[in-house]
Design an enzyme around this catalytic site. Structure first.
Site, PDB file in Angstrom:
ATOM      1  N   THR A 244      -8.698   6.331  -1.644  1.00 38.13           N
ATOM      2  CA  THR A 244     -10.043   5.755  -1.730  1.00 38.13           C
ATOM      3  C   THR A 244     -11.083   6.835  -1.430  1.00 38.13           C
ATOM      4  OG1 THR A 244      -9.638   4.947   0.498  1.00 38.13           O
ATOM      5  CG2 THR A 244      -9.547   3.329  -1.276  1.00 38.13           C
TER       6      THR A 244
ATOM      7  N   LYS B  81      -8.363  13.700   4.820  1.00 35.49           N
ATOM      8  CA  LYS B  81      -7.488  12.531   4.734  1.00 35.49           C
ATOM      9  C   LYS B  81      -6.423  12.712   5.800  1.00 35.49           C
ATOM     10  CE  LYS B  81      -6.620  13.704   0.356  1.00 35.49           C
ATOM     11  NZ  LYS B  81      -6.670  12.522  -0.472  1.00 35.49           N
ATOM     12  N   ARG B  82      -5.606  11.686   6.056  1.00 36.17           N
ATOM     13  CA  ARG B  82      -4.518  11.877   6.995  1.00 36.17           C
ATOM     14  C   ARG B  82      -3.659  13.068   6.565  1.00 36.17           C
ATOM     15  NH1 ARG B  82      -4.088   7.991  11.281  1.00 36.17           N
ATOM     16  NH2 ARG B  82      -2.105   9.015  11.663  1.00 36.17           N
TER      17      ARG B  82
ATOM     18  N   LYS C 203       0.681  14.384   0.776  1.00 35.32           N
ATOM     19  CA  LYS C 203      -0.698  14.652   0.375  1.00 35.32           C
ATOM     20  C   LYS C 203      -0.919  16.149   0.105  1.00 35.32           C
ATOM     21  CE  LYS C 203      -2.461  10.685   3.034  1.00 35.32           C
ATOM     22  NZ  LYS C 203      -3.181   9.811   2.092  1.00 35.32           N
TER      23      LYS C 203
ATOM     24  N   HIS D 136       0.801  -1.226   0.000  1.00 32.42           N
ATOM     25  CA  HIS D 136       0.000   0.000   0.000  1.00 32.42           C
ATOM     26  C   HIS D 136       0.830   1.271   0.000  1.00 32.42           C
ATOM     27  CE1 HIS D 136      -3.902  -2.005   1.034  1.00 32.42           C
ATOM     28  NE2 HIS D 136      -3.079  -2.890   1.588  1.00 32.42           N
TER      29      HIS D 136
ATOM     30  N   LYS E 229     -14.994   7.862  -2.993  1.00 30.37           N
ATOM     31  CA  LYS E 229     -16.207   8.168  -2.226  1.00 30.37           C
ATOM     32  C   LYS E 229     -16.791   9.513  -2.662  1.00 30.37           C
ATOM     33  CE  LYS E 229     -14.011   5.626   1.445  1.00 30.37           C
ATOM     34  NZ  LYS E 229     -13.085   5.718   2.606  1.00 30.37           N
TER      35      LYS E 229
END
Ligand code: 26Q
Length: 843
Positions: free
Chosen positions: A675, A567-568, A573, A374, A679
């Site tokens: 992911t 998100k984290r 990111k 991952h 959504k």
């Protein structure tokens, strides 16, 4: 002791026992029964008790099918998969079961006389936060899909007493609070003490001669810990299947050691109990690796060993050949390297506990292990100091050494004299502290190695795992992630779901490809559909605005564009890039450049690992910028920014349906899949995103006209690496210069000088691995395109419908079908009636 005939009689009667009815009257009676008789409330009760009573009512309606599902798997001796994961981020369960059992209307009717609604009851449930983020939530979506597809899959995880910490803000800083989610009990779990396993730690190995005169290894003088399973039902979507998630809790083998107790060392006995129970006390709150913590290795081995022993037990109950044909009936999917010690543990079980020869054991092991990776961040690959293994798992380490020497021999035959390659591939990294490389163990021991999106799987082959790809190309494959449409559309967005069902029927929830049929409604000639679509989005935005106001005290105007990144918090990111854009918009407003303006509400949320100080400073920066903007009367409704504390599964159920623009802005090549991106798109949000992870596949599905793509690609960044010069980018871009100047001036931290210097420095660092400033210009311009597009309401609605209509391939059902067709090879099976002559109490 109970006489065996009594059990048989009990069995017959239990099978005969009537399934509770689902009509409203009976639901109401049972609800009152649980509330009054079971929980003992007469005159008053807490809201939580209402939830508890309702959960028990629903659980009763799951039990029969749960039993039948187990019995069917057993009786038919079906091949099974075990999903091994240190994380299952389940969230809430009540609403999910109500949907799967199709009970909502009846329950609404059952409680119509009371002054509360099912929705309010659902909100009382504590999230089961047994995961950090994407990887843990993926495991939960997969369990849902396996049940929906009627596949015999069992999830194995840990029953952490404390899940992911609760995030609070103090002066804009993240504060972590323990999440004691089990404090009020968990109505979904069933303790199965009779299936406990004993797990060994410590001790030493001995070489002895067995009865047949063979030299064998023994692991002796171990400290043993009890693994007690707690089963949680996983209901399938309106199909009678109920699979199992089995979560292990650690306990001392004896409540208190009698010996120590008698010796008067009571405190010592208590300490041992605590030491044992510590293993499942808390989830490690990292979403990338924090290496070397002994307790974490104990957790990993505890999960792997308990689960393998459990599967061995159930296998031996029905198999006549002992463990020799174990691989025909069993497959283990390893969720990242976290449970990958299972490779060595299965070898140990086969050899030491079943007397098998090495080669046969290796054949079996490598036929039933499969590994999912991952991450592409090299620093996130798990390693464990050899000395820890020596102390904690000496026998397992011997086996790892032997696996390694066998692999190195294979490499040397294929590439004679290539010492560098052997060094790179070895399971043991040499150095001041020798370390076991868990990914190498996982690859060596598995017949399948997969990434989680197309780009990610390709990059694994040419980067991180290139050597292994050259040795074993046949092992490598891709399984693009997906998410369950039951939770993420039907449950989270009931208004949109019923609109969809009115137009294309209800089957899309079973087979998401069918949502394709919505495409024809994206044509603006479908005026009524478009108006309703807009109205639904608007109501979902109002619901989100209520959450934001409640949690942050900031009022979002639902007519503004809702721009969301949840998100984290991680540098790759690039929440920082988002903040730079917000500051740029603020500058524009302050300078009066508000021609063709689109009002925008920016929402950012997510947890930072407690030890990741830079991520925590990003949170602080978001909060400080937010205060300045929201308190400035010049800004008003033109722009809002707020940080939503304690982002969670249940928060996402409100957030995704209320979002217009989904921020998926990671540095290309760093986000394995993502992911959340799926959504959002399912719920009709448009994506502004980089060419990374599953964004690429979303882009392919919706087409470039329905996606705001920006930024450098992996190969651009690779080419830029040597001459990347953030300062020259700043110098050449007036907007960026103004943003950086404002940041550096201390405008957002007047009372706290210097606190953001480190963040500013990383942006300007020529070695910034996240290339944030390299993507600034394209990001700003693309945001402007998105804003312009939003003002064209017709156009935006059309694109929104197209996003939902094109989400078919992002169902985790599709992902699981691929896992099953390519790796697991299980037969789908429907639960049948229980046969009393073969039914056994064991599971
Ligand atoms: C490691 C060592 C010690 C303690 C904790 C950990 C640890 C825990 C969790 C390391 C990593 C994780 C989680 C990783 C994760 O969530 N990865 C994400 O997986 C998603 C599902 O495949 C992808 O969509 C995301 O791209 C990926 O970042």
């Amino acid at each position: 002791m109970i006489d065996i005939d009594d059990i048989k009689l009990l069995k017959l009667k239990a099978i005969d026992f009537n399934e509770p009815s689902t009509n409203a009257k009976k639901l109401e009676r049972d609800f009152l029964y649980y509330l009054c008789n079971h929980l003992g409330h007469f005159t008053n009760c807490s809201k939580y008790s209402l939830y508890e009573a309702m959960a028990l009512v629903i659980r009763d309606r799951i039990m029969g099918n749960w039993h039948r599902t187990w019995d069917t798997y057993r009786r038919n001796k079906v091949r099974r998969a075990s999903y091994l994961s240190l994380e299952f981020l389940i969230g809430r369960s009540l609403g999910n079961h109500v949907l799967n059992l199709d009970l909502r209307d009846n329950i609404d009717q059952a409680i119509q006389d009371f002054c509360f609604k099912l929705e309010g009851i659902e909100q009382q449930e504590h999230d089961a936060g047994l995961g950090n983020g994407g990887l843990g939530r993926l495991a939960a979506c997969f369990m849902d899909s396996c049940a929906a597809l009627q596949l015999p899959v069992i999830g194995f995880g840990l029953r952490y007493e404390y899940g992911i910490f609760r995030q609070q803000l103090e002066h804009g800083y993240q504060i972590e609070e323990p999440d004691h989610w089990l404090r009020e009990g968990n109505p979904w779990e069933i303790k199965r003490s009779e299936l406990s396993q004993v797990i060994h730690f410590g001790g030493r190995t001995e070489t002895v001669t067995d009865e047949q005169g063979r030299t064998v290894k023994k692991w002796v003088d171990t400290q043993d810990i009890l693994a007690i399973p707690y089963d949680v039902p996983v209901s399938g979507y309106q199909n009678d299947t109920v699979n199992t998630l089995r979560l292990w809790r650690a306990a001392a083998t004896d409540e208190f050691s009698l010996e120590e107790f008698n010796a008067g060392d009571y405190a010592e006995a208590v300490e041992q109990k605590n030491h044992a129970e510590a293993i499942t006390m808390v989830l490690y709150p990292n979403d990338t690796s924090e290496n070397g913590k002994e307790l974490r290795l104990r957790q990993q081995y505890f999960l792997a060993s308990a689960s393998l022993k459990d599967i061995q037990r159930s296998w031996k109950e029905t198999s006549s050949n002992g463990m020799t044909d174990f691989a025909e009936g069993n497959i283990f999917q390893l969720n990242d390297t976290h449970p990958s010690i299972a490779v060595a543990e299965l070898m140990r079980i086969l050899i030491d506990e079943n007397g098998m020869q090495w080669d046969q054991a290796w054949d079996i092991t490598t036929s039933c292990m499969a590994y999912t990776n991952h991450t592409l961040l090299p620093e996130a690959l798990e390693k464990w100091p050899v000395f820890l293994f020596e102390r904690l798992l000496p026998r397992v380490l011997e086996i790892i050494y032997k696996i390694n020497s066998q692999m190195l021999r294979e490499i040397s035959q294929r590439w004679p004299g290539d010492a560098e390659r052997m060094k790179r591939m070895s399971l043991v990294e040499e150095g001041a502290v020798r370390q076991v490389r868990m990914a190498h163990l996982a690859i060596a021991g598995s017949f399948s190695v997969n990434g989680v999106a197309h780009l990610h799987s390709e990059l694994l082959k040419d980067g991180l795992f290139r050597d292994f790809y050259e040795l074993w190309p046949e092992k490598f494959n891709n399984k693009t992630n997906g998410v369950t449409p039951r939770r993420w559309i039907a449950h989270a967005n009931p208004l949109m779901s019923s609109l969809i069902s009115q137009h294309i029927g209800e089957n899309w929830l079973r087979d998401l490809r069918q949502i394709d049929a919505l495409k024809k409604f994206s044509d603006p000639s479908e005026k009524k559909f478009h108006d309703t679509w807009y109205e639904v989005k608007h109501q979902n935005k109002e619901r989100l605005a209520r959450l934001v106001e409640q949690q942050c005290g900031i009022v979002f105007n639902p007519h503004s564009m809702f721009d969301v990144q949840v998100k984290r918090i991680h540098e790759y990111k690039r929440q920082l890039l988002n903040v730079l854009h917000v500051i740029h918009l603020y500058n524009r407003i302050k300078a009066g450049h508000v021609e063709n303006w689109t009002n925008r509400c920016v929402l950012i949320g997510g947890k930072a690992a407690p030890g990741y100080s830079r991520a925590k400073m990003i949170i602080k920066l978001i909060n400080n910028v937010s205060s300045v903007i929201n308190e400035d009367p010049d800004i008003g409704d033109l722009l809002k920014l707020t940080f939503l504390p304690n982002f969670s599964v249940s928060a996402m159920e409100i957030i995704a349906p209320g979002t217009d623009l989904s921020e998926q802005i990671s540095t290309a090549g760093k986000e394995a899949s993502g992911t959340g991106n799926m959504k959002f798109m399912m719920n009709g949000a448009l994506t502004i995103g980089t060419y990374d992870g599953a964004n690429i596949e979303i882009l392919d599905a919706v087409g470039k006209n329905n996606f705001f793509l920006f930024g450098h690609r992996v190969e651009d960044l690779a080419a830029m690496k040597e001459h990347y010069n953030p300062q020259s980018i700043i110098d050449g871009d007036e907007d960026l210069r103004k943003v950086m100047n404002l940041l550096e001036s201390g405008h957002f931290n007047i009372d706290e000088p210097g606190i953001f210097n480190d963040l500013i420095d990383t942006l300007k660092d020529r070695h910034d691995p996240w290339f944030t400033l390299a993507d600034f210009r394209d990001y700003i311009d693309t945001q402007q395109r998105a804003a312009d597009c939003y003002r064209d309401r017709q156009q935006w609605i059309k694109m929104s419908i197209m996003n939902t209509a094109c989400c078919g391939m992002f169902s985790s059902d599709r992902t699981i079908e691929e896992y099953n067709n390519d790796i697991w090879k299980l037969d789908q099976i429907k639960p049948g009636p229980i046969n009393p002559t073969t039914a056994e109490p064991s599971r």
